[in-house]
Each structure stands twice: as C-alpha cells, then as structure tokens.
Design an enzyme around this catalytic site. Structure first.
Site, PDB file in Angstrom:
ATOM      1  N   ARG A 184       0.841  -1.194   0.000  1.00  0.00           N
ATOM      2  CA  ARG A 184       0.000   0.000   0.000  1.00  0.00           C
ATOM      3  C   ARG A 184       0.874   1.242   0.000  1.00  0.00           C
ATOM      4  O   ARG A 184       1.956   1.249   0.576  1.00  0.00           O
ATOM      5  CB  ARG A 184      -0.916   0.031   1.230  1.00  0.00           C
ATOM      6  CG  ARG A 184      -1.886  -1.121   1.346  1.00  0.00           C
ATOM      7  CD  ARG A 184      -2.758  -0.970   2.589  1.00  0.00           C
ATOM      8  NE  ARG A 184      -3.566  -2.157   2.855  1.00  0.00           N
ATOM      9  CZ  ARG A 184      -4.750  -2.388   2.299  1.00  0.00           C
ATOM     10  NH1 ARG A 184      -5.263  -1.495   1.473  1.00  0.00           N
ATOM     11  NH2 ARG A 184      -5.423  -3.488   2.593  1.00  0.00           N
ATOM     12  N   GLY A 185       0.360   2.280  -0.612  1.00  0.00           N
ATOM     13  CA  GLY A 185       1.006   3.583  -0.593  1.00  0.00           C
ATOM     14  C   GLY A 185      -0.060   4.643  -0.618  1.00  0.00           C
ATOM     15  O   GLY A 185      -1.248   4.346  -0.807  1.00  0.00           O
ATOM     16  N   ASP A 217      10.761  10.225  -8.613  1.00  0.00           N
ATOM     17  CA  ASP A 217      10.563   9.707  -7.258  1.00  0.00           C
ATOM     18  C   ASP A 217      11.404   8.448  -7.032  1.00  0.00           C
ATOM     19  O   ASP A 217      10.907   7.431  -6.540  1.00  0.00           O
ATOM     20  CB  ASP A 217       9.088   9.418  -7.003  1.00  0.00           C
ATOM     21  CG  ASP A 217       8.750   9.324  -5.515  1.00  0.00           C
ATOM     22  OD1 ASP A 217       9.525   9.861  -4.696  1.00  0.00           O
ATOM     23  OD2 ASP A 217       7.727   8.720  -5.178  1.00  0.00           O
TER      24      ASP A 217
END
Length: 422
Positions: free
Chosen positions: A17-18, A137
């Site tokens: 999850r993020g 990123d």
C-alpha cells in the site's frame, strides 16, 4: 476476495500500500500480474484519468531488464451511474521485496552489492531519459529486487506516476513535491525537474545503502529540504576514493555537474573489481544539530507503492498524527523563499560518528542551555536583592537586629551570597 478490474483482470490479495494507491496480486490473460489501483479520490478525478490515458503510450513503451514493465492501463466505470471509476496500472509481477525492506533487514550493504544495485537501476534510467521520461521519485521503495534463477535483478518501478498525479492540477505553482530525503536542490528551489534529479536521487540511495542513512535526512521535512540546498554530504570512511568522488559529483548542487545515467552506470561497473571483498561500513549514526523547519507542515501526501515499515520511522505528515507505518513520505510543501534557504550553517550537514562512540550532545543546544541557566539565576538574584532592599528600608525603624546578623538602622544594606551560575 477476488475482484474484477476491467474485463481481463482479477485481483486476489494486497501486496503493498502507498498513499497513491494499493498494489494487488492479480491474474490476467497471460498469467499472474501486479495491479496498482489508484486511490478512490484520485481515480475520481476525471482530469487525472485523462492524463493517464494521454500518457498510455509512454507508460507502456518503457521496456528494459531493469524497469518493471507496465502491460496495460485500465480505466473502468465501477457502476452503471458512471459516477465512480477505477484507474489501474497492470504491471509485471516481481516476486522479491523492495529495496527498503532489504535495507531494513541488512542495515547496510557491502559496497559491491550496493554499487551493483545502483548501476543496474542507472541502466534503466538511461533508457527512460533517452525516451524523455523523468521518474521524479527514485527511492528504495520504488526499487524492487527480483530473484530469478541464477541471481538477483534490481528493477525500478512507478515511472511517470509521480508526474501524472502531481501535475498540473495537484502540483500547483510554487509547490515542492517528492520524498524530502531524495529531492534534488533544484526542485526545492522551484525549478522544473530534469533528468539530473533522478541521478541525484539515485546516488542518494547509493549513499544510504552504504551508510544506513541518507546524507541530508533527519528531523522535520522542511529542515531536510534546506540541507539539500545548503549543505555538503559528510564523507563516508572506508570506501575507495574513486567511489567517493563519484558520489560527490552526482550529489553536486548544480544539475549540469552530475553524470548522466549511462555514464553513471558505466563508471560504477568499472569500480566493481576494486570493491570485491569489502565488508559493510562500520560506522555509527551521524551527529546533527536540530534544524529549524523551513515550512510549518506538508499539505498533502502522495506516494508510490511504499514498503512495509520496520526499522526506520517515517515523519508524520500532519502535526499530531502518528508516523505512517507504510512510509508514505512523498509530500507536498510550499517552496521555501531565499531567506529561509540561506538560513542556518553552511558546510557539512552531519558528521559521521565512528561505530561504538557515544552520541555527543549538540554544542549549540548546550551553549543555549547554559545561557538560559545564567539568565535564570541572574534574574532570581535581582528579584531577591530588590525584595531584600525594600524590606530593609521598611523595617529601618524597628529593633536593631534584622535577623541577618546586621543592625538594620546603621545605613548599610545586607549582602547575600548567591551561587556561581553554571
């Protein structure tokens, strides 16, 4: 529980999850896949869905052994009212962990292992940059370690996701978007991100793999941003001089001074023979005085997949909340102004502490504490003296003994000995 994504894919269980979404183990026409579902509020943004559709060719066109390939982009309505939709990226399934989890388990990597991983990722970046795509990123959470037969392969994931989510509506003019520990100085200063920002972030990852910490991390995200602009990374003892000079060059504040991705990969591979047999560095945590924050607090959080949280704590994104267990550290903050960036000491951001050496107190904070103690004692002395003088004047006509061993009516003030300020 199984869930259909579009007409060709089915999700089975959560892999990670993020803050931008959730990655699921899924099944497609050609076998197992990883499916990244964007958060519901992001998927509901029609402009964002259009941007993903517009970039479909770029997302699906990146193919390299060190890049997690995107197989498909699914934008599907969830119900007949067409008020809800899903945006999903269907990617190759990587069985191994992300680099964050590997680093949390190992604490530090041997120089050869660290350089091999970063050289592989640099190869993938070279292909992306040649296609005009900047990742924006790069961090351990977005580097996956596949373990096919006969070895291990490092792969970079989430290409283009940060750009698509952050621009143009979510980015806003004058915003800083990214994970503070890996942000290049030019992003902090509000300049548009070019390929050089990925090099800066990737070599920051290399520094972290070797040292166990990033060169400018620690404390409030605003303090980290200021160090990125004003400070110099502390040298790592125990690595070959050529490797340290390469790290310095790619952490240069001026983007033009950094190597390109293909050059970085080539130079790192040339250093591999000299790194054979070197153990992980035996150093302690860095010493750093606390920095005042440049910004009061982030406004919103966005991230890639994110790894499970273990040994390294995340900075809370909203004051008063607990740290994110899944390291959702991709944040948005306002751009610090020139005066804020110029503040603070210049030079080396943090001093490397030898392993086993006790942590010293901050000299700046110790001096401040001493000044505060002196002021407190002095103020107390003045109050006592004033009170005593007033009492002596008022009691001047009373009996000849004032209780302090001095006659009260002889025109002299009593003297009180105060302790020497610490």
């Amino acid at each position: 529980m199984a869930r259909n994504i579009g007409s060709h894919y089915t999700t089975h269980r959560v892999l990670g999850r993020g803050s931008a979404g959730t990655v699921w183990l899924g099944e497609g026409p050609d076998g197992p896949v990883a499916i990244k579902l964007l958060r519901e509020d992001l998927a509901a943004d029609r402009d964002l869905a259009e941007r993903f559709a517009h970039e479909r060719h770029a997302l699906l066109g990146l193919e390299h052994p060190n890049i997690v390939a995107v197989r498909d982009l699914v934008i599907a309505e969830q119900d007949e009212t067409r008020e809800h939709q899903e945006v999903a990226l269907v990617m190759d399934l990587v069985r191994g962990p992300d680099l964050r989890r590997h680093l949390e388990r190992e604490r530090r990597l041997a120089p050869r292992e660290a350089v091999e991983i970063v050289a592989a990722v640099a190869n993938g970046l070279a292909v992306a940059h040649a296609a005009g795509i900047v990742h924006r990123d790069v961090k351990p959470e977005n580097i996956l370690l596949d373990t096919p037969e006969g070895g291990r392969v490092a792969l970079l994931t989430d290409f283009g996701v940060a750009k698509l989510i952050d621009e143009p509506r979510h980015g806003g003019k004058g915003g800083v978007v990214g994970t503070p520990d890996y942000l290049a100085p030019e992003i902090v200063e509000g300049l548009p991100p070019r390929a050089a920002v990925d090099i800066y972030a990737l070599v920051t990852v290399l520094y972290e793999l070797l040292a166990g910490f990033t060169p400018f991390g620690g404390g409030h995200p605003g303090a980290v941003l200021r160090r990125q602009v004003t400070e110099t990374a502390a040298e790592l003892p125990g690595i070959p001089r050529e490797l340290w000079e390469l790290i310095q060059q790619c952490l240069a504040k001026a983007p033009a001074s950094r190597l390109r991705a293909a050059e970085l990969a080539s130079r790192l591979r040339e250093l591999l023979p000299d790194l054979a047999g070197l153990p992980p560095l035996d150093i302690g945590d860095p010493e750093a005085a606390a920095e005042p924050a440049v910004v009061e607090e982030p406004v919103v959080a966005m991230a890639g997949t994110g790894g499970g949280g273990g040994g390294r704590a995340a900075v809370p994104l909203v004051r008063g909340t607990a740290p994110d267990s899944e390291r959702e550290t991709h944040t948005r903050m306002r751009v610090p102004d020139a005066e804020e960036l110029a503040g603070g000491a210049h030079g080396t951001a943090r001093t490397i502490r030898p392993a086993g050496e006790p942590r010293a107190g901050s000299a700046r904070h110790t001096a401040s504490a001493r000044r505060r103690r002196r002021l407190t004692v002095t103020a107390a002395a003045l109050v006592c003296a004033a009170a005593l003088g007033g009492w002596l004047l008022l009691s001047g006509g009373d009996s000849g003994d004032d209780g302090l061993g001095e006659p009260a009516g002889d025109g002299r003030l009593a003297t009180v000995e105060l302790p020497e300020p610490a």
